[in-house]
Design a protein around this motif. Structure first.
Motif, PDB file in Angstrom:
ATOM      1  N   ALA A  53       0.835  -1.210   0.000  1.00 25.92           N
ATOM      2  CA  ALA A  53       0.000   0.000   0.000  1.00 25.92           C
ATOM      3  C   ALA A  53       0.867   1.255   0.000  1.00 25.92           C
ATOM      4  N   ARG A  54       1.902   1.258   0.819  1.00 25.89           N
ATOM      5  CA  ARG A  54       2.800   2.423   0.854  1.00 25.89           C
ATOM      6  C   ARG A  54       3.458   2.644  -0.513  1.00 25.89           C
ATOM      7  N   GLU A  55       3.857   1.572  -1.147  1.00 26.68           N
ATOM      8  CA  GLU A  55       4.510   1.684  -2.459  1.00 26.68           C
ATOM      9  C   GLU A  55       3.515   2.167  -3.519  1.00 26.68           C
ATOM     10  N   LEU A  56       2.298   1.660  -3.457  1.00 28.38           N
ATOM     11  CA  LEU A  56       1.278   2.103  -4.405  1.00 28.38           C
ATOM     12  C   LEU A  56       0.973   3.578  -4.222  1.00 28.38           C
ATOM     13  N   TRP A  57       0.876   4.009  -2.982  1.00 30.26           N
ATOM     14  CA  TRP A  57       0.614   5.425  -2.709  1.00 30.26           C
ATOM     15  C   TRP A  57       1.729   6.286  -3.295  1.00 30.26           C
ATOM     16  N   ALA A  58       2.950   5.841  -3.144  1.00 30.65           N
ATOM     17  CA  ALA A  58       4.113   6.624  -3.584  1.00 30.65           C
ATOM     18  C   ALA A  58       4.149   6.826  -5.093  1.00 30.65           C
ATOM     19  N   THR A  59       3.403   6.023  -5.859  1.00 35.20           N
ATOM     20  CA  THR A  59       3.399   6.196  -7.318  1.00 35.20           C
ATOM     21  C   THR A  59       2.727   7.502  -7.722  1.00 35.20           C
ATOM     22  N   GLY A  60       1.828   8.005  -6.883  1.00 29.97           N
ATOM     23  CA  GLY A  60       1.082   9.209  -7.221  1.00 29.97           C
ATOM     24  C   GLY A  60      -0.085   8.969  -8.155  1.00 29.97           C
ATOM     25  N   ASP A  61      -0.241   7.756  -8.634  1.00 37.98           N
ATOM     26  CA  ASP A  61      -1.326   7.407  -9.548  1.00 37.98           C
ATOM     27  C   ASP A  61      -2.637   7.281  -8.769  1.00 37.98           C
ATOM     28  N   THR A  62      -3.693   7.880  -9.289  1.00 41.43           N
ATOM     29  CA  THR A  62      -4.962   7.904  -8.547  1.00 41.43           C
ATOM     30  C   THR A  62      -5.537   6.517  -8.315  1.00 41.43           C
ATOM     31  N   ALA A  63      -5.605   5.682  -9.329  1.00 43.50           N
ATOM     32  CA  ALA A  63      -6.143   4.328  -9.145  1.00 43.50           C
ATOM     33  C   ALA A  63      -5.289   3.541  -8.166  1.00 43.50           C
ATOM     34  N   ALA A  64      -3.965   3.698  -8.253  1.00 48.87           N
ATOM     35  CA  ALA A  64      -3.065   3.002  -7.338  1.00 48.87           C
ATOM     36  C   ALA A  64      -3.274   3.489  -5.907  1.00 48.87           C
ATOM     37  N   ARG A  65      -3.503   4.771  -5.746  1.00 42.21           N
ATOM     38  CA  ARG A  65      -3.735   5.301  -4.393  1.00 42.21           C
ATOM     39  C   ARG A  65      -5.065   4.811  -3.825  1.00 42.21           C
ATOM     40  N   LEU A  66      -6.078   4.726  -4.655  1.00 42.59           N
ATOM     41  CA  LEU A  66      -7.354   4.186  -4.179  1.00 42.59           C
ATOM     42  C   LEU A  66      -7.177   2.739  -3.733  1.00 42.59           C
ATOM     43  N   LEU A  67      -6.441   1.961  -4.516  1.00 41.30           N
ATOM     44  CA  LEU A  67      -6.176   0.572  -4.149  1.00 41.30           C
ATOM     45  C   LEU A  67      -5.360   0.510  -2.856  1.00 41.30           C
ATOM     46  N   ALA A  68      -4.393   1.387  -2.724  1.00 39.06           N
ATOM     47  CA  ALA A  68      -3.576   1.429  -1.505  1.00 39.06           C
ATOM     48  C   ALA A  68      -4.440   1.620  -0.263  1.00 39.06           C
TER      49      ALA A  68
END
Length: 222
Positions: A53-68
């Motif tokens: 989750a932390r790594e997904l958030w760090a991408t800055g991508d909206t879908a990735a952050r929602l998944l995080a």
């Protein structure tokens, strides 16, 4: 799924991106095209993966952050980490999920509520007001409800949209939950007229505070 990498998840999200969904979401300020049902299915498969989750958030991508926000462990975030995330969460859906799915479950929620409510950033401040609305409904002891109404009366009409929406929700919640403040809450809503003309679909309750309060009280008393 313990070996799933960020790259693999990002590739899956890219494959799920639907241009038509993106077009609809962008009208609401959300820059992603992943169907939320499909996103939740990915989260269900991944289960709780806080490091991912932390790594997904760090991408800055909206879908990735929602998944995080769906696969993280809310209580594992430090206070300053959540504060930074709130300042990075600029799209409405990410901000909404961060507050409702993560911060509300955090042991730092009250500290952040107090700090954010007076923050000069209106998006951050809206998170503070959302947390205050939660307390108005579930744990009002210790809150200065009259003082909150004073602030709403003085500042809501001129607040930026997301902050205004959060303050209006708090106003309505005070009127719904606390009969002793109901007359004043309704009067403030009537006088300010915030969201009075908001387009409301049939069979839905208007967000205009006096109408919202009256309808919720009617339902409870019927």
């Amino acid at each position: 799924m313990t070996g799933t990498t960020v790259a693999e998840v990002m590739a899956e999200l890219a494959a799920l991106d639907d241009p038509r969904a993106r077009a609809v979401n962008e009208k609401h300020g959300d820059d992603h095209g992943v169907n939320l049902g499909k996103l939740r299915a990915v989260a269900k498969r991944l289960k709780t993966r806080h490091d991912l989750a932390r790594e997904l958030w760090a991408t800055g991508d909206t879908a990735a952050r929602l998944l995080a926000l769906l696969v993280c462990r809310p209580k594992a975030f430090e206070r300053d980490e959540l504060d930074a995330m709130a300042r990075e969460a600029r799209t409405p859906k990410v901000h909404d999920w961060l507050i409702n799915y993560v911060v509300k479950k955090s042991p730092h929620a009250e500290d952040l509520r107090v700090a954010w409510s007076a923050d000069p950033d209106p998006v951050v401040a809206s998170g503070g007001w959302a947390l205050t609305t939660e307390r108005v409904a579930k744990e009002p002891e210790g809150l200065d409800l009259a003082g909150l109404l004073d602030v709403v009366e003085a500042e809501m009409a001129g607040a930026p949209p997301r902050l205004q929406w959060a303050m209006n929700h708090c106003l309505a919640q005070i009127g719904i939950e606390h009969a002793g403040h109901r007359v004043r809450a309704v009067a403030i809503g009537e006088r300010l007229g915030v969201l009075k003309d908001y387009p409301t679909p049939p069979n839905c309750t208007s967000p205009f505070a006096p109408t919202w309060i009256a309808e919720m009280v009617r339902r409870r008393e019927s």
